[in-house]
Scaffold this motif. Structure first.
Motif, PDB file in Angstrom:
ATOM      1  N   GLU A   1       0.741  -1.285  -0.049  1.00 57.52           N
ATOM      2  CA  GLU A   1       0.247   0.025   0.000  1.00 57.52           C
ATOM      3  C   GLU A   1       0.972   1.197  -0.188  1.00 57.52           C
ATOM      4  O   GLU A   1       2.140   1.271   0.157  1.00 57.52           O
ATOM      5  CB  GLU A   1      -0.858   0.013   1.364  1.00 57.52           C
ATOM      6  CG  GLU A   1      -1.919  -1.384   1.314  1.00 57.52           C
ATOM      7  CD  GLU A   1      -2.554  -1.419   2.623  1.00 57.52           C
ATOM      8  OE1 GLU A   1      -2.024  -0.671   3.650  1.00 57.52           O
ATOM      9  OE2 GLU A   1      -3.622  -1.814   2.455  1.00 57.52           O
ATOM     10  N   LYS A   2       0.304   2.375  -0.211  1.00 54.31           N
ATOM     11  CA  LYS A   2       0.842   3.475  -0.170  1.00 54.31           C
ATOM     12  C   LYS A   2       1.337   4.203   0.988  1.00 54.31           C
ATOM     13  O   LYS A   2       0.606   3.827   1.875  1.00 54.31           O
ATOM     14  CB  LYS A   2       0.088   4.671  -0.989  1.00 54.31           C
ATOM     15  CG  LYS A   2      -0.044   4.644  -2.617  1.00 54.31           C
ATOM     16  CD  LYS A   2      -0.930   5.538  -2.936  1.00 54.31           C
ATOM     17  CE  LYS A   2      -1.074   5.597  -4.712  1.00 54.31           C
ATOM     18  NZ  LYS A   2      -1.844   6.452  -5.100  1.00 54.31           N
ATOM     19  N   ASN A   3       2.283   5.050   1.200  1.00 53.98           N
ATOM     20  CA  ASN A   3       2.434   5.864   2.307  1.00 53.98           C
ATOM     21  C   ASN A   3       2.907   4.861   3.501  1.00 53.98           C
ATOM     22  O   ASN A   3       2.484   5.106   4.681  1.00 53.98           O
ATOM     23  CB  ASN A   3       1.641   6.937   2.577  1.00 53.98           C
ATOM     24  CG  ASN A   3       1.195   7.751   1.413  1.00 53.98           C
ATOM     25  OD1 ASN A   3       2.137   8.298   0.712  1.00 53.98           O
ATOM     26  ND2 ASN A   3       0.144   8.006   1.302  1.00 53.98           N
ATOM     27  N   LEU A   4       3.476   3.607   3.054  1.00 56.67           N
ATOM     28  CA  LEU A   4       3.752   2.922   4.377  1.00 56.67           C
ATOM     29  C   LEU A   4       5.276   2.448   3.913  1.00 56.67           C
ATOM     30  O   LEU A   4       5.709   1.650   2.993  1.00 56.67           O
ATOM     31  CB  LEU A   4       2.910   1.448   4.110  1.00 56.67           C
ATOM     32  CG  LEU A   4       3.214   0.488   5.407  1.00 56.67           C
ATOM     33  CD1 LEU A   4       3.153   0.879   6.586  1.00 56.67           C
ATOM     34  CD2 LEU A   4       2.377  -0.767   4.995  1.00 56.67           C
ATOM     35  N   THR A   5       6.300   2.901   4.866  1.00 59.25           N
ATOM     36  CA  THR A   5       7.462   2.190   5.005  1.00 59.25           C
ATOM     37  C   THR A   5       7.734   0.962   5.857  1.00 59.25           C
ATOM     38  O   THR A   5       7.437   1.008   6.906  1.00 59.25           O
ATOM     39  CB  THR A   5       8.608   3.366   5.364  1.00 59.25           C
ATOM     40  OG1 THR A   5       8.453   4.496   4.535  1.00 59.25           O
ATOM     41  CG2 THR A   5       9.919   3.097   5.345  1.00 59.25           C
ATOM     42  N   LYS A   6       8.489  -0.129   5.024  1.00 61.34           N
ATOM     43  CA  LYS A   6       8.485  -1.197   6.095  1.00 61.34           C
ATOM     44  C   LYS A   6       9.739  -1.954   5.376  1.00 61.34           C
ATOM     45  O   LYS A   6      10.112  -2.048   4.236  1.00 61.34           O
ATOM     46  CB  LYS A   6       6.901  -2.205   5.536  1.00 61.34           C
ATOM     47  CG  LYS A   6       7.010  -3.248   6.439  1.00 61.34           C
ATOM     48  CD  LYS A   6       5.609  -4.115   6.254  1.00 61.34           C
ATOM     49  CE  LYS A   6       5.456  -5.242   7.112  1.00 61.34           C
ATOM     50  NZ  LYS A   6       4.182  -5.824   6.813  1.00 61.34           N
TER      51      LYS A   6
END
Length: 396
Positions: A146-151
């Protein structure tokens, strides 16, 4: 001699595609002479198969007109040509015939309710595509990207997979000792796109309805991945480890280059377009080498590549956020729009399928923009029936 229905269809296809042998010409003539009704049956097969896009180039076929052309052609000297293997195509042809018959009744019902004077909001039945995909790890765990998710994701061999805020994946080249290949798979749904960097530095862009299976770390003499759908590759150069893309029966082998491969399951052809560098293509024993600025196309199940010089921008514009068409059929355009905007198109009449268009549309715009542009350029109108977009002529 009595011929099976399957054999007659294969003869008709061979005749239409001008790859019919002397022996097959004799068989076809024998079948036509056996019953006066076979001439009408011949013409109807051609018309039906044309509507299903199994064969082409016969416009507005009528039984007597078609037979006049056929009878003349059967008596003309034939050019020497390579005879293709045709029997493997019959299951596809049979499916086309069934689909064409079913589509006839569906379209007849839809066309009776077609109202081109009404104003439609096509955004109600479509969505603008976005950057999204599903990542499947070696153990079967599925992660929604998904967007805007740093992992940071860790694979079982210690490989670290970084997902940044732009919704892209990067595989880090692990220094740990590798004993076996660990695979991941990315599935891009309809209305999606995605990009990633493999462990060797190769960059990949995936179009809608595409998937890529690949090792998280490469080992051995080759770097091999499997593609379904469409992908653009910028392969990291490594003369000691060739990069191979498996696409159904076709293999694309490179050392380092930029190219596009289209291999959708619902299309008859596999197309490889080379931007720079060099690639070697192989299919069912046939091998060719492609030069920059050229495209190689091969039918599914065939062993003969068709090569032509092309404007490569037309086949890579999608990964730059643009639909670019140059003399494309309306059917092909709608097919591409349907993948990105997650909507189905129905043609009220087959004549609209082959209308040709040239233009460009940014993928970030709503589908209304593209359809309005097409309506202004040709005598065609779009409408909505249930959750589908109907293509037909304006009401007088």
């Amino acid at each position: 001699m009595k011929f099976s229905e399957e054999h007659i269809v294969s003869l008709i296809i061979a005749y239409q595609e001008r790859v019919i042998s002397d022996e097959e010409i004799n068989e076809l003539s024998e079948w036509l002479d056996a019953d006066p009704d076979h001439a009408n049956k011949f013409a109807k097969y051609l018309a039906l198969l044309k509507e299903g896009k199994a064969v082409s180039q016969f416009d507005q076929i009528k039984s007597d007109e078609a037979w006049t052309k056929i009878s003349k052609s059967l008596t003309m000297p034939k050019k020497e040509t390579k005879v293709r293997k045709l029997k493997t195509w019959f299951p596809h042809v049979a499916a086309v015939v069934v689909v064409s018959l079913v589509s006839y009744f569906v379209l007849h019902q839809v066309s009776s309710d077609f109202d081109s004077n009404k104003t439609y909001n096509f955004a109600e039945v479509s969505t603008i595509g976005s950057k999204k995909a599903i990542l499947t790890l070696e153990g079967g765990q599925k992660l929604k990207l998904e967007k805007n998710l740093t992992k940071v994701i860790s694979e079982i061999d210690g490989t670290r997979i970084n997902k940044d805020s732009t919704n892209s994946l990067t595989y880090n080249n692990s220094q740990s000792h590798k004993t076996k290949l660990i695979y991941n798979r990315i599935d891009v749904p309809r209305g999606g796109e995605y990009n990633l960097i493999l462990a060797d530095g190769t960059r990949v862009w995936l179009n809608s309805q595409s998937s890529l299976r690949y090792p998280v770390q490469f080992m051995g003499k080759t770097r091999q991945v499997e593609l379904t759908g469409e992908g653009y590759f910028e392969v990291a150069h490594n003369p000691k480890q060739a990069f191979i893309i498996k696409a159904r029966d076709t293999e694309v082998k490179v050392l380092g280059t930029k190219f596009n491969v289209s291999t959708y399951d619902d299309e008859e052809f596999i197309a490889t377009t080379l931007i720079e560098g060099s690639v070697e293509l192989s299919s069912l024993g046939e091998k060719i080498r492609l030069k920059p600025g050229f495209q190689a196309v091969i039918k599914r199940g065939d062993d003969e590549f068709q090569i032509q010089a092309v404007n490569t921008d037309l086949y890579t514009s999608w990964m730059k956020g643009v639909f670019e068409f140059r003399n494309h059929s309306l059917e092909d355009i709608c097919h591409q729009l349907s993948r990105w905007y997650s909507v189905e198109f129905f043609f009220v009449e087959n004549q609209y399928r082959q209308l040709r268009f040239t233009g460009a549309v940014k993928r970030e715009k709503s589908i209304d923009f593209a359809l309005e542009m097409i309506e202004k350029m040709a005598n065609v109108k779009f409408a909505i029936k249930d959750d589908k977009i109907i293509v037909g002529r304006p009401t007088d």
